[in-house]
Scaffold this motif. Sequence first.
Motif, PDB file in Angstrom:
ATOM      1  N   PHE A 270       0.829  -1.210   0.000  1.00 15.34           N
ATOM      2  CA  PHE A 270       0.000   0.000   0.000  1.00 15.34           C
ATOM      3  C   PHE A 270       0.865   1.263   0.000  1.00 15.34           C
ATOM      4  O   PHE A 270       0.592   2.239   0.720  1.00 15.34           O
ATOM      5  CB  PHE A 270      -0.954   0.012   1.195  1.00 15.34           C
ATOM      6  N   GLY A 271       1.907   1.230  -0.830  1.00 18.07           N
ATOM      7  CA  GLY A 271       2.777   2.387  -1.000  1.00 18.07           C
ATOM      8  C   GLY A 271       3.828   2.571   0.066  1.00 18.07           C
ATOM      9  O   GLY A 271       4.641   3.492  -0.028  1.00 18.07           O
ATOM     10  N   ARG A 272       3.861   1.712   1.066  1.00 22.92           N
ATOM     11  CA  ARG A 272       4.835   1.836   2.142  1.00 22.92           C
ATOM     12  C   ARG A 272       5.867   0.721   2.041  1.00 22.92           C
ATOM     13  O   ARG A 272       5.564  -0.397   1.631  1.00 22.92           O
ATOM     14  CB  ARG A 272       4.155   1.775   3.506  1.00 22.92           C
ATOM     15  N   ARG A 273       7.097   1.054   2.419  1.00 24.21           N
ATOM     16  CA  ARG A 273       8.162   0.062   2.365  1.00 24.21           C
ATOM     17  C   ARG A 273       7.998  -0.969   3.463  1.00 24.21           C
ATOM     18  O   ARG A 273       7.783  -0.644   4.636  1.00 24.21           O
ATOM     19  CB  ARG A 273       9.531   0.734   2.505  1.00 24.21           C
ATOM     20  N   VAL A 274       8.130  -2.224   3.096  1.00 25.61           N
ATOM     21  CA  VAL A 274       8.117  -3.322   4.061  1.00 25.61           C
ATOM     22  C   VAL A 274       9.289  -4.237   3.737  1.00 25.61           C
ATOM     23  O   VAL A 274       9.804  -4.240   2.614  1.00 25.61           O
ATOM     24  CB  VAL A 274       6.799  -4.119   4.016  1.00 25.61           C
ATOM     25  N   CYS A 275       9.733  -5.009   4.716  1.00 28.00           N
ATOM     26  CA  CYS A 275      10.835  -5.940   4.515  1.00 28.00           C
ATOM     27  C   CYS A 275      10.472  -7.273   5.155  1.00 28.00           C
ATOM     28  O   CYS A 275      10.234  -7.350   6.365  1.00 28.00           O
ATOM     29  CB  CYS A 275      12.127  -5.387   5.115  1.00 28.00           C
ATOM     30  N   ASN A 276      10.412  -8.300   4.330  1.00 29.45           N
ATOM     31  CA  ASN A 276      10.076  -9.646   4.792  1.00 29.45           C
ATOM     32  C   ASN A 276      11.348 -10.351   5.252  1.00 29.45           C
ATOM     33  O   ASN A 276      12.260 -10.593   4.461  1.00 29.45           O
ATOM     34  CB  ASN A 276       9.414 -10.425   3.656  1.00 29.45           C
ATOM     35  N   THR A 277      11.422 -10.692   6.518  1.00 31.68           N
ATOM     36  CA  THR A 277      12.613 -11.337   7.080  1.00 31.68           C
ATOM     37  C   THR A 277      12.343 -12.777   7.510  1.00 31.68           C
ATOM     38  O   THR A 277      13.145 -13.365   8.245  1.00 31.68           O
ATOM     39  CB  THR A 277      13.125 -10.532   8.286  1.00 31.68           C
ATOM     40  N   GLU A 278      11.243 -13.373   7.036  1.00 30.61           N
ATOM     41  CA  GLU A 278      10.892 -14.726   7.467  1.00 30.61           C
ATOM     42  C   GLU A 278      11.914 -15.766   7.017  1.00 30.61           C
ATOM     43  O   GLU A 278      12.126 -16.773   7.701  1.00 30.61           O
ATOM     44  CB  GLU A 278       9.507 -15.094   6.923  1.00 30.61           C
ATOM     45  N   GLN A 279      12.553 -15.553   5.856  1.00 30.84           N
ATOM     46  CA  GLN A 279      13.504 -16.536   5.341  1.00 30.84           C
ATOM     47  C   GLN A 279      14.930 -16.326   5.837  1.00 30.84           C
ATOM     48  O   GLN A 279      15.819 -17.103   5.492  1.00 30.84           O
ATOM     49  CB  GLN A 279      13.504 -16.514   3.805  1.00 30.84           C
ATOM     50  N   VAL A 280      15.158 -15.298   6.641  1.00 34.36           N
ATOM     51  CA  VAL A 280      16.509 -15.015   7.126  1.00 34.36           C
ATOM     52  C   VAL A 280      16.906 -16.061   8.165  1.00 34.36           C
ATOM     53  O   VAL A 280      16.234 -16.239   9.182  1.00 34.36           O
ATOM     54  CB  VAL A 280      16.593 -13.605   7.737  1.00 34.36           C
TER      55      VAL A 280
END
Length: 364
Positions: A270-280
């Motif tokens: 929705f136009g905002r930066r997100v970072c998926n860290t589930e695979q880290v």
Amino acid sequence: MPFASPSNIHIEHHHCLSSPPNLFIQLLCSCLKHFEFRVRRKLLHTTKDYNFQYDSRISLKPTCYFIESRVRQGRVFAPGALMGASHSGLHKDLSSSSSSFCLGDLPEDCVALIVENLDPVEICRLSKLNRAFRGASWADFVWESKLPPNYEAFLERILGGGFPENLQKRDLYACLCRVNSFDHGTKKVWIDKRSGGVCLSISAKGLSITGIDDRRYWSHIPTDESRFASVAYLQQTWWFEVDGEIDFPFPVGTYSIFFRLQLGQSGKWFGRRVCNTEQVHGWDIKPVRFQLWTEDGQYSSSQCMLTERGRWNHYHGGDFVVRESRSSSTKIKFSMTQIDCTHTKGGLSLDSVIVYPSSCKDRF
């Protein structure tokens, strides 16, 4: 410390100062008496740069010493040594006991010697003061001192010689300050505007990554967070190895290599930066090893744990020194490895490898 408002500057005529060089020194030192205040006040008015007034690089005493040494060496009055403006302004009638001068009365060649000591950003700012400063800011000898000593090899490498030979040095400098791509767009190079140092960036596609062609392990993801518009993302692997090589005409100096990495996969929601860290996973068990080699025998090795998630970081991969040599180009090899096969690791985004002058590495 606040500056007192200057009044008119008066220059008294002394018989012992009748020779042109001495007269020039007297005129210059008197006109520079309030040079710092006038320049800063004008810049505050024209550029609204309120931090500029605390910049110590525009200093009266070093500037006077520098100009005086140039005069003593005969460089100021040598025919053709400087640009355009006539020295007739230095031989004004001083029969009266005093004459009034202001910053705008300085000849262009005098101004050019002043601005030669400043960095390129300040030169461009000073060009807004008046016509003399604007004309002086285009002097070839001013900008030639800002260009890398081997700028011709530099241009040949990134442009292939396809540039006009009649360009002024200021235009050449502006061209090199822009980000220029070469090697099929996998490398970008530019000159840092403040330090004048050469900076180079290599994309993930310009590196040798073990398993990059196997989609089970790696993939290229488009993103606007990279100057190359895409990054390499690692899902999972046992053997992590990234190698690279540079062959470029770096000017003499000390340089540092950085790997731009992120633990996690960034995107938009929705136009905002997100970072998926589930695979880290796997990066907190054993450190990553960085190595660097040069063709003249330099070697650097270091280790680092990757722990910070969700943001881009620059990890120092080593330093190297470029010395004077017959070779017009410098060859460097570097690597980043984590090859302990007792565990898997994943969730890493690799953007690029950056080479910066070591004097600028505190920016990271």
